[in-house]
Design an enzyme around this catalytic site. Structure first.
Site, mmCIF file in Angstrom:
data_model
loop_
_atom_site.group_PDB
_atom_site.id
_atom_site.type_symbol
_atom_site.label_atom_id
_atom_site.label_comp_id
_atom_site.label_asym_id
_atom_site.label_seq_id
_atom_site.Cartn_x
_atom_site.Cartn_y
_atom_site.Cartn_z
ATOM 1 C CG HIS A 119 20.931 2.213 13.820
ATOM 2 N ND1 HIS A 119 19.984 1.501 13.778
ATOM 3 C CD2 HIS A 119 21.009 2.841 12.856
ATOM 4 C CE1 HIS A 119 19.241 1.472 12.938
ATOM 5 N NE2 HIS A 119 19.816 2.256 12.136
ATOM 6 C CB SER A 150 -1.031 0.064 1.293
ATOM 7 O OG SER A 150 -2.049 1.044 1.098
ATOM 8 C CE LYS A 182 23.489 -4.142 10.970
ATOM 9 N NZ LYS A 182 23.521 -4.702 9.590
ATOM 10 C CE LYS A 185 16.949 4.061 11.803
ATOM 11 N NZ LYS A 185 17.777 5.221 10.944
#
Length: 470
Positions: free
Chosen positions: A238, A45, A180, A146
């Site tokens: 991060h 969308s 990660k 974010k």
């Protein structure tokens, strides 16, 4: 690592860069590994609609060809058959609500709805409000990219909007660094090894560096960076999330409740950042980029001194550095150990350093002091490398978005940010937004402004020898 309930994934921003480079390749890899439910559907969308569903599928196929080696045509075709597209906006989501309802009915009463919001910060609240009005968010898992707001006030406003349509246990604030393998390996190195955990505190560690330089510039993202900047893009998200993994107390378990509680306790103990101990930089030529104001003072570089005021870390500086157009691309955490009193002649030996390289092929380097061969007792420096991914399991690793999408499907919030974490990190960063340090220029390909190089003191910044020195 499987999920069985049928899933309807509603992907806002389905024609955007993140979906093309990360999300659809991750869905493909999950499908190839047999980790998706037997029954699922993906509804793309956004405001701009393709001319047809086939055009949308063709664009997804092209993106997969660019991102994935050795595509399996049968898997690609099966994935594409599950894709459709329905345009929507913050003002009008009725047609989207209708197709979501019909798709859920087709998949059966156990079907889960997952909503992934890959939209600009300014669009986030209006889109979430629309999801609530149309009933699309009812019982759904809501994945939010974010930055989570642009300051403390906007973050709290966003949180109020989110919780008006979904409970906290259905909200997944995604920070792909936590997906990660190398970042998760921090937990294994600390808590599964008696060599490290007893020395992981202020008594033994002198300083910690979290260093994420990037060689790339804006790559066509001038408008995004003008609205966001390096602090919001990288530091409040991060780098602070990695700091939480490095600095947390041993959690009782590694389930979502205990791990996130331990990480939130780190953020609660962080001092608000001191603008006099933070360096903002902007690379030369930034204002010539498309979408950038001629007189912009937006930072493309941040170096900061951070303190965690608890018994484990009191008075140990954590140095964070990240920026665009720097001399190397790295993701490194370096722990510098205190030097014990030395009986050896000459200058005191250099401190031991453990550096964790958080790349897709993670490794650690250890710099220690040893005796120099020969008739005299003299100290020499030894640099050694430790592979952090056993070779026999190298093929089992999941890319960050692949892992996080799977966790959303499974309903596992362990690697996602909690609301109180986000709120506290904005409190920590807010002094820099209220009283930002001056933005200093730096050359592309350098290590940033001179004052940033001096921030950690005379020893400077450390990167392992096989990756460069800053």
């Amino acid at each position: 690592m499987t999920a069985s309930d049928p899933v309807v994934l509603v992907l806002f921003g389905a024609r955007g860069d993140l979906a093309r480079r990360m999300l659809f390749p991750s869905l493909y890899r999950l499908a190839a590994a047999g980790r998706l439910p037997d029954e699922y559907a993906v509804i793309g969308s956004g405001r701009s609609s393709p001319d047809s569903v086939e055009e949308f599928r063709d664009s997804v196929r092209a993106g997969l060809a660019d991102s994935v080696d050795d595509l399996d045509d049968a898997i690609v075709q099966k994935l594409l058959q599950r894709l459709t597209f329905q345009s929507s906006s913050a003002d009008d989501g009725a047609d989207l609500a209708d197709i979501v309802r019909r798709t859920r009915e087709e998949l059966g009463p156990d079907a889960e709805t997952l909503i992934y919001l890959s939209v600009p910060p300014t669009a986030m609240e209006p889109m979430i409000a629309m999801l609530g009005r149309e009933g699309i968010a009812d019982g759904a898992r809501l994945v939010v990219e974010k930055p989570f707001g642009t300051d403390l006030q906007s973050s709290r406003s966003l949180q109020e909007t989110i919780t008006s349509v979904a409970d906290e246990d259905h909200i997944y604030r995604i920070d792909h660094f936590l997906g990660k393998e190398a970042v998760q390996n921090i937990l294994a190195l600390r808590f599964a090894n008696g060599l490290f955990e007893p020395a992981w505190d202020a008594t033994h560690i002198e300083s910690v560096q979290i260093d994420v330089p990037e060689t790339l510039g804006l790559e066509g993202r001038g408008s995004f960076y003008e609205a966001t900047g390096c602090l919001r893009d990288m530091v409040s998200t991060h780098l602070c999330q990695v700091l939480g993994f490095v600095a947390m107390e041993p959690p009782a378990t590694l389930d979502a409740a205990d791990l996130r509680e331990a990480k939130a306790a780190v953020f609660a103990a962080m001092r608000p950042l001191d603008p006099s101990r933070v360096v903002f930089g902007q690379f030369d030529g930034y204002t010539d980029e498309d979408g950038v104001d001629d007189d912009s003072q937006v930072e493309t570089f941040v170096a900061a001194e951070v303190f965690v005021d608890n018994d484990r870390w009191r008075d140990v500086p954590f140095y964070l550095r990240t920026g665009k157009a720097l001399a190397d691309k790295r993701r490194t955490v370096t722990l510098t150990f205190r030097t014990p009193p030395s009986p050896f002649p000459g200058d005191p030996p250099a401190p031991d350093e453990l550096a964790l390289d958080l790349t897709d092929d993670p490794f650690a380097t250890l710099d220690v002091n040893v005796k120099r061969p020969g008739p005299d007792i003299a100290i020499d420096r030894l640099h050694t490398r430790l592979e952090l991914a056993p070779s026999e399991h190298a093929g089992d690793s999941l890319a960050a978005y692949e892992r996080l999408l799977l966790d959303v499907i499974r309903g596992d919030q362990t690697l996602f940010a909690r609301s109180d974490e986000v709120d506290r990190l904005w409190q920590v960063c807010q002094p820099l937004l209220d009283d930002p340090p001056p933005v200093k220029s730096y050359e592309k390909g350098s290590w940033g402004p001179e004052s940033a190089l001096q921030l950690p003191g005379p020893r400077g910044w450390h990167l392992p020898d096989d990756g460069g020195e800053g």
